[in-house]
Design a protein around this motif. Sequence first.
Motif, short mmCIF file in Angstrom:
data_model
loop_
_atom_site.label_atom_id
_atom_site.label_comp_id
_atom_site.label_asym_id
_atom_site.label_seq_id
_atom_site.Cartn_x
_atom_site.Cartn_y
_atom_site.Cartn_z
N MET A 33 26.10 41.09 12.19
CA MET A 33 25.31 41.04 13.42
C MET A 33 23.86 41.41 13.14
SD MET A 33 27.55 42.09 16.66
CE MET A 33 29.11 41.29 17.03
N CYS A 34 23.65 42.41 12.30
CA CYS A 34 22.27 42.79 11.95
C CYS A 34 21.60 41.69 11.13
CB CYS A 34 22.25 44.12 11.20
SG CYS A 34 22.54 45.54 12.28
N GLN A 35 22.37 41.03 10.27
CA GLN A 35 21.79 39.91 9.52
C GLN A 35 21.35 38.81 10.47
OE1 GLN A 35 24.93 38.95 6.75
NE2 GLN A 35 24.28 40.53 5.28
N LYS A 36 22.21 38.48 11.42
CA LYS A 36 21.90 37.40 12.36
C LYS A 36 20.75 37.80 13.28
CE LYS A 36 23.94 33.38 13.28
NZ LYS A 36 24.01 32.32 12.27
N ALA A 37 20.79 39.04 13.79
CA ALA A 37 19.77 39.49 14.75
C ALA A 37 18.39 39.58 14.13
CB ALA A 37 20.17 40.85 15.33
N SER A 38 18.34 39.87 12.82
CA SER A 38 17.04 40.02 12.16
C SER A 38 16.62 38.77 11.40
CB SER A 38 17.09 41.19 11.17
OG SER A 38 17.96 40.89 10.09
N GLY A 39 17.59 37.95 11.05
CA GLY A 39 17.29 36.83 10.16
C GLY A 39 17.09 37.28 8.72
N GLY A 40 17.35 38.54 8.46
CA GLY A 40 17.19 39.09 7.11
C GLY A 40 18.51 39.60 6.58
N PRO A 41 18.53 40.13 5.37
CA PRO A 41 19.78 40.60 4.77
C PRO A 41 20.28 41.91 5.36
CG PRO A 41 17.96 40.97 3.27
CD PRO A 41 17.40 40.19 4.42
N LEU A 42 19.40 42.67 6.03
CA LEU A 42 19.81 43.97 6.58
C LEU A 42 18.81 44.41 7.65
CD1 LEU A 42 17.65 46.21 5.31
CD2 LEU A 42 18.99 45.78 3.26
N MET A 43 19.19 45.44 8.39
CA MET A 43 18.26 46.09 9.31
C MET A 43 18.25 47.58 9.01
SD MET A 43 18.94 44.14 12.96
CE MET A 43 17.32 44.49 13.66
N ALA A 44 17.17 48.25 9.41
CA ALA A 44 17.06 49.70 9.24
C ALA A 44 16.72 50.31 10.60
CB ALA A 44 15.99 50.04 8.22
N PHE A 45 17.44 51.39 10.95
CA PHE A 45 17.31 51.99 12.28
C PHE A 45 17.20 53.51 12.19
CE2 PHE A 45 20.06 48.26 13.07
CZ PHE A 45 19.41 47.66 14.14
N GLY A 46 16.54 54.08 13.20
CA GLY A 46 16.57 55.52 13.41
C GLY A 46 16.78 55.75 14.90
N GLY A 47 17.56 56.78 15.26
CA GLY A 47 17.94 56.97 16.65
C GLY A 47 17.37 58.22 17.29
N VAL A 48 17.19 58.13 18.59
CA VAL A 48 16.81 59.28 19.41
C VAL A 48 17.68 59.27 20.67
CG1 VAL A 48 14.40 59.39 18.62
CG2 VAL A 48 15.00 57.97 20.61
N ARG A 49 17.64 60.38 21.46
CA ARG A 49 18.30 60.34 22.76
C ARG A 49 17.57 59.33 23.64
NH1 ARG A 49 17.82 65.97 23.61
NH2 ARG A 49 16.49 65.29 25.34
N LEU A 50 18.29 58.74 24.57
CA LEU A 50 17.71 57.73 25.47
C LEU A 50 16.42 58.23 26.13
CD1 LEU A 50 20.55 56.00 27.51
CD2 LEU A 50 18.82 54.89 26.06
N ASP A 51 16.41 59.49 26.54
CA ASP A 51 15.23 60.01 27.26
C ASP A 51 14.10 60.40 26.30
OD1 ASP A 51 16.28 62.30 26.16
OD2 ASP A 51 16.53 63.37 28.05
N GLN A 52 14.30 60.18 25.01
CA GLN A 52 13.24 60.49 24.04
C GLN A 52 12.50 59.23 23.59
OE1 GLN A 52 15.81 62.53 21.26
NE2 GLN A 52 15.21 64.54 22.03
N LEU A 53 12.85 58.10 24.20
CA LEU A 53 12.11 56.86 23.95
C LEU A 53 11.42 56.46 25.25
CD1 LEU A 53 13.18 53.62 22.13
CD2 LEU A 53 12.11 53.55 24.36
N VAL A 54 10.10 56.26 25.15
CA VAL A 54 9.30 55.88 26.32
C VAL A 54 8.68 54.52 26.05
CG1 VAL A 54 7.35 56.52 27.79
CG2 VAL A 54 8.77 58.31 26.74
N TRP A 55 8.90 53.57 26.95
CA TRP A 55 8.23 52.26 26.82
C TRP A 55 6.82 52.41 27.36
CZ3 TRP A 55 10.65 49.33 23.62
CH2 TRP A 55 12.05 49.42 23.52
N THR A 56 5.83 52.21 26.52
CA THR A 56 4.44 52.43 26.93
C THR A 56 3.74 51.12 27.29
OG1 THR A 56 3.77 52.43 24.60
CG2 THR A 56 4.18 54.57 25.63
#
Length: 154
Positions: free
Chosen positions: A36-59
Amino acid sequence: MAIEAAAGLAGGCQCGAVRYRLIAEPTGVNICHCRMCQKASGGPLMAFGGVRLDQLVWTRGAPKNFMSSSIAERGFCAECGTPLTYRMLERDRISVTLGSLDQPAAVAPTSQLGVESKAPWLDEALASTMQKIADWLKLSEAAVGSRQHPDRET
Ligand SMILES: [Zn+2]
Ligand SMILES: [Zn+2]
């Protein structure tokens, strides 16, 4: 590279229509090789880091979401297609793609997922001939006329 602790890490899509800020340092930083990450990115892999939902603000703007399975959705810019987030619906966390951060090297993956789908050529490819983009294009970055949003707030 030092993180601006007070301000937090910021990031966004390639065109700049969607921007976000993390008010905590991402944890659980990983690489995922799954199909799924290959398909979603079009690349061989994806890299992620996570936070709590309330720690991400759409600016600026907000991503469009695609429910890639019954348990998770992936956010992306509807204008330029940049993959931005991954979220398991029942969890209080959201992950951002490391490549969408303005400082993409600010946090480093410490584990790998989806290794059953890892491209069999990946290790060899990463050890192969290396070249900088400017040398490959034989042009300066200025001459290319990038339309990518800069790695800072605008
Ligand atoms: Zn965009
Ligand atoms: Zn994955």
